[in-house]
Design a protein around this motif. Structure first.
Motif, PDB file in Angstrom:
ATOM      1  N   GLU A  58     -39.314  -2.639 -16.626  1.00 30.04           N
ATOM      2  CA  GLU A  58     -38.745  -2.359 -15.316  1.00 30.04           C
ATOM      3  C   GLU A  58     -37.798  -3.511 -15.003  1.00 30.04           C
ATOM      4  O   GLU A  58     -38.050  -4.656 -15.392  1.00 30.04           O
ATOM      5  CB  GLU A  58     -39.827  -2.297 -14.234  1.00 30.04           C
ATOM      6  N   VAL A 116     -25.453   3.042 -11.366  1.00 31.90           N
ATOM      7  CA  VAL A 116     -26.778   2.518 -11.032  1.00 31.90           C
ATOM      8  C   VAL A 116     -26.688   1.821  -9.679  1.00 31.90           C
ATOM      9  O   VAL A 116     -25.969   0.833  -9.538  1.00 31.90           O
ATOM     10  CB  VAL A 116     -27.269   1.513 -12.096  1.00 31.90           C
ATOM     11  N   THR A 120     -32.186  -1.268  -6.546  1.00 28.64           N
ATOM     12  CA  THR A 120     -33.170  -0.280  -6.992  1.00 28.64           C
ATOM     13  C   THR A 120     -33.808  -0.816  -8.264  1.00 28.64           C
ATOM     14  O   THR A 120     -33.297  -1.751  -8.886  1.00 28.64           O
ATOM     15  CB  THR A 120     -32.521   1.088  -7.306  1.00 28.64           C
ATOM     16  N   VAL A 122     -34.970   0.073 -12.188  1.00 33.45           N
ATOM     17  CA  VAL A 122     -34.710   0.998 -13.284  1.00 33.45           C
ATOM     18  C   VAL A 122     -35.755   0.789 -14.368  1.00 33.45           C
ATOM     19  O   VAL A 122     -36.418  -0.243 -14.424  1.00 33.45           O
ATOM     20  CB  VAL A 122     -33.286   0.812 -13.872  1.00 33.45           C
ATOM     21  N   THR A 143     -33.077   4.526 -17.079  1.00 34.37           N
ATOM     22  CA  THR A 143     -33.334   5.667 -16.199  1.00 34.37           C
ATOM     23  C   THR A 143     -33.872   5.189 -14.854  1.00 34.37           C
ATOM     24  O   THR A 143     -34.243   4.023 -14.695  1.00 34.37           O
ATOM     25  CB  THR A 143     -34.373   6.631 -16.814  1.00 34.37           C
ATOM     26  N   SER A 144     -33.983   6.138 -13.928  1.00 34.77           N
ATOM     27  CA  SER A 144     -34.729   5.872 -12.695  1.00 34.77           C
ATOM     28  C   SER A 144     -36.196   5.696 -13.107  1.00 34.77           C
ATOM     29  O   SER A 144     -36.598   6.109 -14.200  1.00 34.77           O
ATOM     30  CB  SER A 144     -34.563   7.031 -11.716  1.00 34.77           C
ATOM     31  N   TYR A 151     -29.176   6.889 -16.331  1.00 33.72           N
ATOM     32  CA  TYR A 151     -27.976   6.152 -15.924  1.00 33.72           C
ATOM     33  C   TYR A 151     -27.062   5.848 -17.102  1.00 33.72           C
ATOM     34  O   TYR A 151     -25.856   5.995 -17.019  1.00 33.72           O
ATOM     35  CB  TYR A 151     -28.357   4.843 -15.230  1.00 33.72           C
TER      36      TYR A 151
END
Length: 190
Positions: A58, A116, A120, A122, A143-144, A151
Motif C-alpha cells: 500500500e 491517480v 489517496t 493505492v 490499483t485502488s 491506474y
C-alpha cells in the motif's frame, strides 16, 4: 497469495530486509542529502509477499508525488514502480544472485490508464515473470485499494549487478537467516 504461512513469512522477511538495509544506508548519508527514491521507500507498506517473487504494497499518494493537476506525476510512477517491482526479486534471491536492490533497471515501460488522485492510498502488486542469471522481468500494477480502478501497469526489465561493497558491509538480521538457508540447501545436495 496462497502459500503456507512459513513461506509467506520468509518472503515477507526477505522484502523487509531490503527496506531495512536501505534505511540503514540512507541514514549514513549526510543529513542534507535526500535520495530521489527515499519518499517511496519510507512510505511503501508491505501487505503480502510470496516465494514465487510476488509482493504487494500500500502507498499513500502524498502531495510530494503530485503535478500541477493534483494527480500523481508520471515521473513519480517511474520511481514508485522501480522500487516496488525490484522488491519482488527479494524472495527469489540467492547468494550472488539478485541480492540487495536487485541489479539495475534496463527498461521500465509504464502504461498510464487513469490519473491517480493525490491524498489517496493505492495498492501496488508485482510479480517476477522471468528471472535468470543476468536478466529479470517483473510486471506490476497500481490499483485502488479495492482493485476496482487500475491506474497504471508496468513491465520492468532488470540486469543483475553485484552488490556494492559498502552495501554488503551493512548487515541486517535477515542476512543470518538467508545464509543459514543456503548453507542448509548446499548440505542437503551433498
Amino acid at each position: 497469495m496462497g502459500e503456507p504461512a512459513n513461506d509467506r513469512e520468509k518472503a515477507m522477511a526477505a522484502v523487509e530486509a531490503m527496506f531495512t538495509r536501505y534505511r540503514i544506508l540512507a541514514s549514513q548519508r549526510p543529513q542534507d542529502h535526500i535520495d530521489f527514491d527515499r519518499e517511496v521507500m519510507d512510505n511503501l507498506k508491505i501487505v503480502d509477499a510470496g516465494l514465487d517473487g510476488s509482493v504487494s504494497f500500500e502507498l499513500y499518494m502524498s502531495p510530494n508525488f503530485s503535478n500541477l493537476n493534483d494527480v500523481m506525476h508520471g515521473g513519480a510512477a517511474g520511481v514508485i514502480f522501480d522500487m516496488a517491482t525490484t522488491s519482488a526479486l527479494c524472495p527469489v534471491a540467492q547468494p550472488g544472485y539478485w541480492e540487495f536492490m536487485g541489479g539495475v533497471t534496463r527498461s521500465l515501460n509504464i502504461s498510464y490508464l487513469k490519473a491517480v488522485p493525490i491524498r489517496t492510498k493505492v495498492l501496488l502488486s508485482s510479480r517476477v515473470v522471468s528471472v535468470g542469471k543476468q536478466m529479470a522481468m517483473i510486471r506490476g500494477v497500481m490499483t485502488s485499494l479495492d482493485g476496482k480502478i487500475t491506474y497504471c501497469t508496468v513491465e520492468h526489465h532488470k540486469v543483475n549487478a553485484p552488490v556494492l561493497e559498502h552495501h554488503k558491509k551493512v548487515r541486517v538480521p535477515w542476512d543470518d537467516e538467508f545464509e543459514r538457508q543456503w548453507e542448509a540447501k548446499k548440505k542437503s545436495k551433498i
